[in-house]
Design a protein around this motif. Structure first.
Motif, PDB file in Angstrom:
ATOM      1  N   SER A  42       0.848  -1.188   0.016  1.00 39.52           N
ATOM      2  CA  SER A  42       0.134   0.011   0.015  1.00 39.52           C
ATOM      3  C   SER A  42       1.016   1.383  -0.031  1.00 39.52           C
ATOM      4  O   SER A  42       0.572   2.254  -0.561  1.00 39.52           O
ATOM      5  N   ARG A  43       2.125   1.190   0.564  1.00 38.31           N
ATOM      6  CA  ARG A  43       2.892   2.312   0.702  1.00 38.31           C
ATOM      7  C   ARG A  43       3.702   2.657  -0.430  1.00 38.31           C
ATOM      8  O   ARG A  43       3.612   3.709  -0.977  1.00 38.31           O
ATOM      9  N   TYR A  44       3.992   1.510  -1.121  1.00 38.32           N
ATOM     10  CA  TYR A  44       4.616   1.673  -2.503  1.00 38.32           C
ATOM     11  C   TYR A  44       3.941   2.291  -3.535  1.00 38.32           C
ATOM     12  O   TYR A  44       4.180   2.958  -4.239  1.00 38.32           O
ATOM     13  N   ARG A  45       2.437   1.600  -3.613  1.00 38.19           N
ATOM     14  CA  ARG A  45       1.648   1.992  -4.459  1.00 38.19           C
ATOM     15  C   ARG A  45       1.093   3.563  -4.487  1.00 38.19           C
ATOM     16  O   ARG A  45       0.960   4.224  -5.538  1.00 38.19           O
ATOM     17  N   ARG A  46       1.070   4.246  -3.230  1.00 37.70           N
ATOM     18  CA  ARG A  46       0.788   5.434  -3.155  1.00 37.70           C
ATOM     19  C   ARG A  46       1.876   6.488  -3.284  1.00 37.70           C
ATOM     20  O   ARG A  46       1.895   7.290  -3.709  1.00 37.70           O
ATOM     21  N   PHE A  47       3.128   6.157  -2.755  1.00 36.97           N
ATOM     22  CA  PHE A  47       4.265   7.128  -2.741  1.00 36.97           C
ATOM     23  C   PHE A  47       5.333   6.709  -3.604  1.00 36.97           C
ATOM     24  O   PHE A  47       6.330   7.254  -3.586  1.00 36.97           O
ATOM     25  N   PHE A  48       5.282   5.567  -4.235  1.00 41.77           N
ATOM     26  CA  PHE A  48       6.157   4.856  -5.080  1.00 41.77           C
ATOM     27  C   PHE A  48       7.551   4.452  -4.338  1.00 41.77           C
ATOM     28  O   PHE A  48       8.526   4.661  -4.997  1.00 41.77           O
ATOM     29  N   THR A  49       7.385   4.714  -3.067  1.00 42.01           N
ATOM     30  CA  THR A  49       8.517   4.026  -2.178  1.00 42.01           C
ATOM     31  C   THR A  49       7.944   3.583  -0.836  1.00 42.01           C
ATOM     32  O   THR A  49       6.935   3.945  -0.553  1.00 42.01           O
ATOM     33  N   VAL A  50       8.836   2.744  -0.195  1.00 41.41           N
ATOM     34  CA  VAL A  50       8.321   2.336   0.973  1.00 41.41           C
ATOM     35  C   VAL A  50       9.048   3.016   2.212  1.00 41.41           C
ATOM     36  O   VAL A  50      10.162   2.499   2.613  1.00 41.41           O
ATOM     37  N   MET A  51       8.625   4.005   2.784  1.00 36.15           N
ATOM     38  CA  MET A  51       9.079   4.685   3.707  1.00 36.15           C
ATOM     39  C   MET A  51       8.888   4.308   5.048  1.00 36.15           C
ATOM     40  O   MET A  51       7.878   3.895   5.395  1.00 36.15           O
ATOM     41  N   THR A 135      -5.590  14.926 -12.137  1.00 37.00           N
ATOM     42  CA  THR A 135      -4.441  14.443 -12.782  1.00 37.00           C
ATOM     43  C   THR A 135      -3.910  13.247 -11.669  1.00 37.00           C
ATOM     44  O   THR A 135      -3.732  13.502 -10.644  1.00 37.00           O
ATOM     45  N   ALA A 136      -3.325  12.064 -12.254  1.00 37.81           N
ATOM     46  CA  ALA A 136      -2.673  11.240 -11.158  1.00 37.81           C
ATOM     47  C   ALA A 136      -1.735  10.399 -12.139  1.00 37.81           C
ATOM     48  O   ALA A 136      -1.836   9.991 -13.175  1.00 37.81           O
ATOM     49  N   GLU A 137      -0.676  10.009 -11.313  1.00 42.79           N
ATOM     50  CA  GLU A 137       0.287   9.238 -11.759  1.00 42.79           C
ATOM     51  C   GLU A 137       0.241   7.999 -10.763  1.00 42.79           C
ATOM     52  O   GLU A 137       0.330   7.865  -9.741  1.00 42.79           O
ATOM     53  N   VAL A 138      -0.061   6.878 -11.739  1.00 49.94           N
ATOM     54  CA  VAL A 138      -0.470   5.410 -10.923  1.00 49.94           C
ATOM     55  C   VAL A 138       0.384   4.492 -11.519  1.00 49.94           C
ATOM     56  O   VAL A 138       0.539   4.195 -12.457  1.00 49.94           O
ATOM     57  N   LEU A 139       0.644   3.423 -10.422  1.00 47.98           N
ATOM     58  CA  LEU A 139       1.477   2.248 -10.937  1.00 47.98           C
ATOM     59  C   LEU A 139       0.510   1.367 -11.760  1.00 47.98           C
ATOM     60  O   LEU A 139      -0.596   1.248 -11.391  1.00 47.98           O
ATOM     61  N   ALA A 140       0.830   1.135 -12.792  1.00 46.47           N
ATOM     62  CA  ALA A 140       0.281   0.072 -13.803  1.00 46.47           C
ATOM     63  C   ALA A 140      -0.330  -1.003 -12.988  1.00 46.47           C
ATOM     64  O   ALA A 140      -1.412  -1.344 -13.304  1.00 46.47           O
ATOM     65  N   GLU A 141       0.258  -1.641 -11.843  1.00 41.13           N
ATOM     66  CA  GLU A 141      -0.093  -2.607 -11.077  1.00 41.13           C
ATOM     67  C   GLU A 141      -1.216  -2.393 -10.297  1.00 41.13           C
ATOM     68  O   GLU A 141      -2.177  -3.199  -9.624  1.00 41.13           O
ATOM     69  N   ASN A 142      -1.543  -1.004  -9.831  1.00 45.80           N
ATOM     70  CA  ASN A 142      -2.500  -0.651  -9.064  1.00 45.80           C
ATOM     71  C   ASN A 142      -3.919  -0.826  -9.673  1.00 45.80           C
ATOM     72  O   ASN A 142      -4.249   0.555  -9.924  1.00 45.80           O
ATOM     73  N   ARG A 143      -4.429  -1.591  -9.939  1.00 44.96           N
ATOM     74  CA  ARG A 143      -5.648  -1.673 -10.884  1.00 44.96           C
ATOM     75  C   ARG A 143      -6.965  -1.189 -10.026  1.00 44.96           C
ATOM     76  O   ARG A 143      -7.696  -0.761 -10.580  1.00 44.96           O
ATOM     77  N   THR A 144      -6.726  -1.134  -8.668  1.00 47.97           N
ATOM     78  CA  THR A 144      -7.873  -0.519  -7.690  1.00 47.97           C
ATOM     79  C   THR A 144      -7.824   0.898  -8.125  1.00 47.97           C
ATOM     80  O   THR A 144      -9.054   1.397  -8.259  1.00 47.97           O
ATOM     81  N   THR A 157      -5.903   8.302 -20.382  1.00 44.99           N
ATOM     82  CA  THR A 157      -4.383   7.625 -19.854  1.00 44.99           C
ATOM     83  C   THR A 157      -3.391   7.548 -20.729  1.00 44.99           C
ATOM     84  O   THR A 157      -3.517   7.256 -22.031  1.00 44.99           O
ATOM     85  N   GLU A 158      -1.988   7.716 -20.316  1.00 45.18           N
ATOM     86  CA  GLU A 158      -0.944   7.591 -21.126  1.00 45.18           C
ATOM     87  C   GLU A 158      -0.005   6.505 -20.113  1.00 45.18           C
ATOM     88  O   GLU A 158       0.234   7.089 -19.008  1.00 45.18           O
ATOM     89  N   VAL A 163       4.358   3.194 -14.916  1.00 40.43           N
ATOM     90  CA  VAL A 163       3.596   4.388 -14.587  1.00 40.43           C
ATOM     91  C   VAL A 163       2.626   4.517 -15.560  1.00 40.43           C
ATOM     92  O   VAL A 163       2.827   4.703 -16.599  1.00 40.43           O
ATOM     93  N   VAL A 164       1.219   4.886 -15.145  1.00 38.90           N
ATOM     94  CA  VAL A 164       0.103   5.258 -15.932  1.00 38.90           C
ATOM     95  C   VAL A 164      -0.043   6.805 -15.501  1.00 38.90           C
ATOM     96  O   VAL A 164      -0.378   7.063 -14.410  1.00 38.90           O
TER      97      VAL A 164
END
Length: 235
Positions: A42-51, A135-144, A157-158, A163-164
């Motif tokens: 969840s952290r990675y999908r939201r922030f693109f890193t695991v802080m 606008t949003a940058e979303v990991l392609a794996e984050n289908r939800t 989308t692009e 990243v989508v």
């Protein structure tokens, strides 16, 4: 205070009732606890890193918003002070009709419809602030997350590698649905809430026929509101 900026009671797809309201400066520690309740994915999908934890500067920016160019809403279960979800937008300086959007739901509350409820409220606030696009940058794996965006309006989308980039033309917001009195009674019967205090009764429409029984046990009120099958009258 506008309708969309007030706290709202919302019934989720799961039947849970939460209060969605603007973030406050004193929410900082609740946001820290909410972040702790996010798993690594969840952290990675939201922030693109695991802080391991939210940086102080990020936390400060999260709670200090102007509710015009920067807005944030949080979701809190009834009879609780814990934040279980948050969403926010930041207006783009060079595109004042557009804002970057993000939403986070703690792991235990995912799959209940909270993310879509938060985004719906946020889109209402955006409309009030003159924002027409998210606008949003979303990991392609984050289908939800990608699946939530079409509920807000037309999506373009692009894809760039993993990243989508999504752009949403916000639809005209519909009138928010308020949970009826029966929803709150059912939540109380499940143990989500233990009563219906005066403040809560002021936030919902209590049917006239039940005003005199709101102090009775929840099971009694439910029985009054949902009577069993009527037996035929005797001749």
């Amino acid at each position: 205070m506008t309708a969309a900026s007030r706290a709202q009671l919302v019934t989720l797809r799961s039947g849970d009732v939460v209060r969605i309201r603007p973030v406050r400066p004193d929410d900082a520690q609740a946001l820290v606890r909410a972040y702790a309740n996010l798993g690594e994915q969840s952290r990675y999908r939201r922030f693109f890193t695991v802080m391991p934890q939210l940086p102080e500067a990020t936390l400060k920016a999260a709670v200090e918003v102007d509710h015009t160019d920067r807005e944030a809403l949080v979701a809190v279960p009834l009879m609780s002070a814990e934040i279980v979800g948050e969403c926010r937008f930041i207006r783009l300086a060079d595109q004042p009709d557009t804002a970057e959007v993000g939403v986070t739901v703690v792991d235990a509350w995912q799959g209940r419809g909270l993310g879509s409820a938060l985004l719906a409220r946020l889109s209402e606030r955006a409309a009030e602030a003159g924002i027409e696009y998210f606008t949003a940058e979303v990991l392609a794996e984050n289908r939800t997350m990608l699946g939530l965006l079409p509920s807000l309006g037309r999506v373009e989308t692009e894809s760039q590698g993993p990243v989508v980039t999504a752009r949403v033309e916000l639809a005209e917001p519909s009138r928010p649905a308020h949970p009826d009195f029966l929803d709150l009674l059912t939540a109380a019967a499940r143990g989500d809430i233990v009563g219906l205090p005066v403040l809560l009764r002021q936030l919902v429409r209590v049917p006239e026929g039940l005003v005199h029984v709101v102090r009775l046990p929840v099971s009694v009120v439910l029985k009054t509101w949902r009577p069993g099958p009527r037996t035929p009258d005797r001749p």
